[in-house]
Structures are given as C-alpha cells and as structure tokens.
Design an enzyme around this catalytic site. Structure first.
Site, short mmCIF file in Angstrom:
data_model
loop_
_atom_site.label_atom_id
_atom_site.label_comp_id
_atom_site.label_asym_id
_atom_site.label_seq_id
_atom_site.Cartn_x
_atom_site.Cartn_y
_atom_site.Cartn_z
N GLU A 86 53.77 94.31 -1.39
CA GLU A 86 52.85 95.45 -1.25
C GLU A 86 52.18 95.78 -2.56
O GLU A 86 52.79 95.66 -3.63
CB GLU A 86 53.66 96.71 -0.88
CG GLU A 86 54.33 96.65 0.44
CD GLU A 86 55.19 97.90 0.64
OE1 GLU A 86 55.97 97.89 1.58
OE2 GLU A 86 55.06 98.87 -0.13
N CYS B 223 57.71 103.01 -2.12
CA CYS B 223 57.83 101.57 -2.42
C CYS B 223 58.59 100.83 -1.34
O CYS B 223 59.70 101.20 -0.99
CB CYS B 223 58.59 101.37 -3.72
SG CYS B 223 58.27 102.59 -4.94
N CYS C 223 65.71 103.98 -2.35
CA CYS C 223 64.50 103.15 -2.42
C CYS C 223 64.46 102.11 -1.31
O CYS C 223 65.45 101.41 -1.06
CB CYS C 223 64.45 102.47 -3.79
SG CYS C 223 63.01 101.43 -4.01
N CYS D 196 68.95 100.78 -5.74
CA CYS D 196 68.87 102.25 -5.81
C CYS D 196 68.95 102.81 -4.39
O CYS D 196 68.28 102.33 -3.49
CB CYS D 196 67.57 102.70 -6.48
SG CYS D 196 67.44 102.13 -8.18
N CYS E 165 49.00 99.79 -8.15
CA CYS E 165 50.45 99.70 -8.34
C CYS E 165 50.87 98.31 -7.85
O CYS E 165 50.67 97.99 -6.68
CB CYS E 165 51.11 100.81 -7.53
SG CYS E 165 52.89 100.72 -7.50
N CYS F 125 64.28 93.36 -4.20
CA CYS F 125 64.80 93.89 -5.46
C CYS F 125 66.33 93.82 -5.44
O CYS F 125 66.95 93.98 -4.40
CB CYS F 125 64.34 95.34 -5.63
SG CYS F 125 64.79 96.05 -7.22
N1 SAH Z 1 62.15 99.06 -10.44
C1 SAH Z 1 61.32 99.91 -11.21
C2 SAH Z 1 59.91 100.10 -10.66
C3 SAH Z 1 59.71 100.33 -9.19
S1 SAH Z 1 59.94 101.87 -8.41
C4 SAH Z 1 61.97 101.22 -11.48
O1 SAH Z 1 63.07 101.44 -10.99
O2 SAH Z 1 61.43 102.00 -12.24
C5 SAH Z 1 58.83 103.03 -9.06
C6 SAH Z 1 59.42 104.44 -9.07
O3 SAH Z 1 59.55 104.98 -7.74
C7 SAH Z 1 60.82 104.49 -9.66
O4 SAH Z 1 60.92 105.60 -10.50
C8 SAH Z 1 61.70 104.65 -8.45
O5 SAH Z 1 62.94 105.16 -8.78
C9 SAH Z 1 60.83 105.55 -7.58
N2 SAH Z 1 61.20 105.56 -6.17
C10 SAH Z 1 61.68 104.59 -5.40
N3 SAH Z 1 61.89 105.02 -4.14
C11 SAH Z 1 61.52 106.31 -4.12
C12 SAH Z 1 61.50 107.30 -3.12
N4 SAH Z 1 61.94 107.06 -1.89
N5 SAH Z 1 61.05 108.52 -3.47
C13 SAH Z 1 60.62 108.79 -4.71
N6 SAH Z 1 60.61 107.89 -5.70
C14 SAH Z 1 61.06 106.66 -5.42
#
Ligand code: SAH
Length: 348
Positions: free
Chosen positions: A94, A335, A121, A118, A107, A114
């Site tokens: 994406e 994401c 995510c 997390c 973006c 990944c």
């Molecule tokens: N892997 C990297 C970049 C990708 S995510 C990182 O962890 O920074 C980009 C941002 O979106 C990160 O800060 C991540 O924690 C956040 N993110 C992911 N899922 C999310 C969600 N459901 N709601 C809000 N932020 C989210």
C-alpha cells in the site's frame, strides 16, 4: 523477466559502472537515469535519444520496474488517495497520497508485511513476506505520479514494514529519490519512521542523509511498551533516547516522536508527565495519533478530551506537540488495512 536485471534499482554510480561494462560511453547512463527516474518511462523504446542498438542491448539484459495499481480508494473527506499496488511477484503493498497545503506527500511501504508485531497495527497481522528493493520503494512514487499526473514533493517512510529492518534497500531508495537527475526530492523532504531499532539509528546518523527521523514511542515505561510493542523486549526506552541524542548531535536535525493514544492504556496525565521528563532538553516534536481502531485488535481510541489534555500538558511543559490530522479515516487509512482486506478476500 526471470534472468533480467531491474535497471531501475541501480543508483547513478551503479548505472555508470553497468553501462561501461556493456562497452558503452558513460554519459549514456545520465540519459537513461533521467528517462527512468525523472520522466518515468517503463520501456526502453521510449528513450528516444538512445541508439537502437543500445536499447536492444539493454532489453536483452534488463527491465524497467513497472508496478500495477490494483485498487484506489479516495477519501470523500479530504481527497487522500490510498493505492493498493501489485509487485512483479504478485505481492501487494500500500501507498498513500496525502494532499497538504505545502505539497503532495506520499507514504511508502518498505516491506511486504512486517516482523515487528505491534499489537495495534494491521501491517503485522499477516506476518512478514519479504523486503522491498530500493526501486520498489522509489517505484511507489513513480507509479503514483504516473497515475495521478501530480508531482510529489514529500515522502514519509511510514507505510507497511519497518524501514530500519530493511536498512540497505531503504538507503538505496533514498539515494534514488534524492538524485538531481531523478525525482530530485531532497533528504529534508523525507521522513523515516521506526519502532526503534537502536543499532540502525546510530548507523543512520552516521550516514548523514539529513532525513527526518520519527520514533514510534507510544509508551513511557518499558513494561507498558512491551505490552504493545514486542521490540521493547530488545531495546529499552533509554537506549532509544540515547540513540536519538546521538542522531541529533551528528545531524543537527530535530526528532519527531509518535505517540498513538490508546484509551485507558497510555493516555493519562501521569503518562504525559513521564513523556515530558523523557524528552526534556531534546530538540524534539511530539506527534499524537488518536489510535486508528482496526478490526482485529482490541485497542480503543482515546477520547477527544484526553487527547486534548495530553497535548496541553506537553505543550505547557515546553514540548512542542501536535495532534496528527486524521486523513483518509473513511478509507481504511491505518497502515496495512487495505492489504489485509485484499489478502482476506483472495483467501476466501
Ligand atoms: N514500522 C515503522 C513505520 C510504519 S508505521 C514504525 O513503527 O514507525 C507508521 C506509524 O503508524 C507508527 O508510528 C505506527 O506505530 C503507527 N500506527 C500503526 N498502526 C496504527 C494504528 N492502528 N493507529 C495509529 N497509529 C498506528
């Protein structure tokens, strides 16, 4: 395409060496680079100032990356466009195009899936498949510029994947994007986000690319961070902040901290005050993200009131804090959500 080489994945220096290896004059590499990375052609025959014989030679050995847009969702609220893009091996990623008044920002994804896991995510739900190449990262910009006919001026590495877990290809993509004969987007217009791979933060600092570094912090105590981000079992908040201080010292760049506010988890006054203490004295900026609720995960968005008081607490203590504008909230903008839906649909 099996045995052919992706010529779009060569930096200017690599392309020069390649063209010389073919027994051709070095200056052709500048023309070819421009066709691929500035003009965005996808066939050698479009390179009208390159001789037919060189074009044939290249066609036999190489190809120009051309990725296909499978689906586009456009937000009715703010015009944000989310693209589902198919790679040559049929994997899907994406990319999102956001329109800000200072220019178009894209973006980009850096991996298919990944490994970081997390809890909040969507990108991580289907696990990890592979790294993207430098050209597949840069190619997301090319693909979207071709599709929309709009020029992109800023790039954030915040799509699917952990950029610092695909370090070499991400650095290559930065070189491809930066080059004056290509997209010519300066490193100061690039922003890279990481969940905190400490050794790679040091490495990135020494690279001195001048790109903005964002850290996905999301918690102020290691124990709490471990509950939502498995990477916290490897690196402590202190180790991350020490690496950040080094990054600031070497590059002189301000660091941006992302903090996704989760209802009842990390949104209290005590959390805000701990964050103040952690960041005091650093050239930092905090970006609060009201968490985007995804179908499969248990976390709820913090209330508007608690987001506002969290921001006010930080600001009143001298930590510059903003709330991220929720763009594309009507189009699965979190994401990995669109890819996840695509995979689910194709598995049915
Ligand atoms: N892997 C990297 C970049 C990708 S995510 C990182 O962890 O920074 C980009 C941002 O979106 C990160 O800060 C991540 O924690 C956040 N993110 C992911 N899922 C999310 C969600 N459901 N709601 C809000 N932020 C989210």
């Amino acid at each position: 395409m099996e045995n052919k080489m992706d010529i779009s994945n060569l930096t200017m220096e690599e392309l020069e060496a390649y063209i010389e290896e073919l027994g051709e004059k070095k200056f052709h590499s500048k023309q070819i680079y421009k066709w691929i990375h500035k003009i965005g052609v996808t066939h050698f025959d479009e390179m009208t100032d390159i001789s037919k014989s060189l074009r044939e030679k290249l066609k036999e050995r190489a190809y120009i990356l051309n990725m296909e847009v499978i689906e586009v969702q456009i937000s009715k609220k703010d015009g944000t466009m989310k693209f589902l893009i198919r790679l040559n091996d049929n994997a899907a990623i994406e990319s999102v195009l956001m329109k800000y008044n200072y220019g178009n920002t894209i973006c980009v994804s850096t991996q298919v899936g990944c490994k970081m896991g997390c809890k909040f995510c969507a990108s991580t739900k289907e696990g990890y498949e592979r790294n993207l190449s430098g050209s597949e990262i840069e190619g997301q910009i090319q693909t979207i510029q071709r599709y929309t006919n709009e020029r992109i001026s800023n790039v954030v590495y915040m799509g699917i994947g952990e950029p610092l877990d695909n370090y070499d290809n991400v650095i290559k993509s930065i070189k491809l994007i930066n080059h004056p004969l290509g997209l010519n987007i300066g490193a100061r217009h690039l922003s890279l986000s990481t969940c905190g791979l400490v050794p790679n933060i040091y490495q990135l600092a020494d690279e001195n690319t001048q790109c903005t570094l964002s850290i996905s912090l999301h918690a102020t105590l290691d124990e709490k961070r471990k509950e939502i981000m498995p990477i916290a079992n490897r690196y402590s908040i202190k180790e991350i902040l020490d690496a950040c201080k080094y990054y600031i010292k070497v590059t002189g760049r301000r660091i941006s901290f992302e903090y996704a506010l989760i209802y009842g988890k990390n949104d209290s006054y005590e959390d805000a005050m701990r964050l103040v203490k952690l960041l005091r004295g650093m050239i930092a900026h905090v970006n609060l993200i009201p968490i985007n609720e995804i179908k499969e995960k248990e976390y709820k968005k913090a209330t508007e009131k608690s987001v506002e008081s969290f921001m006010n607490t930080l600001n009143s203590c001298g930590i510059v804090t903003t709330v991220r504008r929720e763009l594309g909230s009507d189009i699965d903008a979190a994401c990995g959500q669109l890819r996840k839906k695509y995979i689910d649909k194709n598995l049915d």
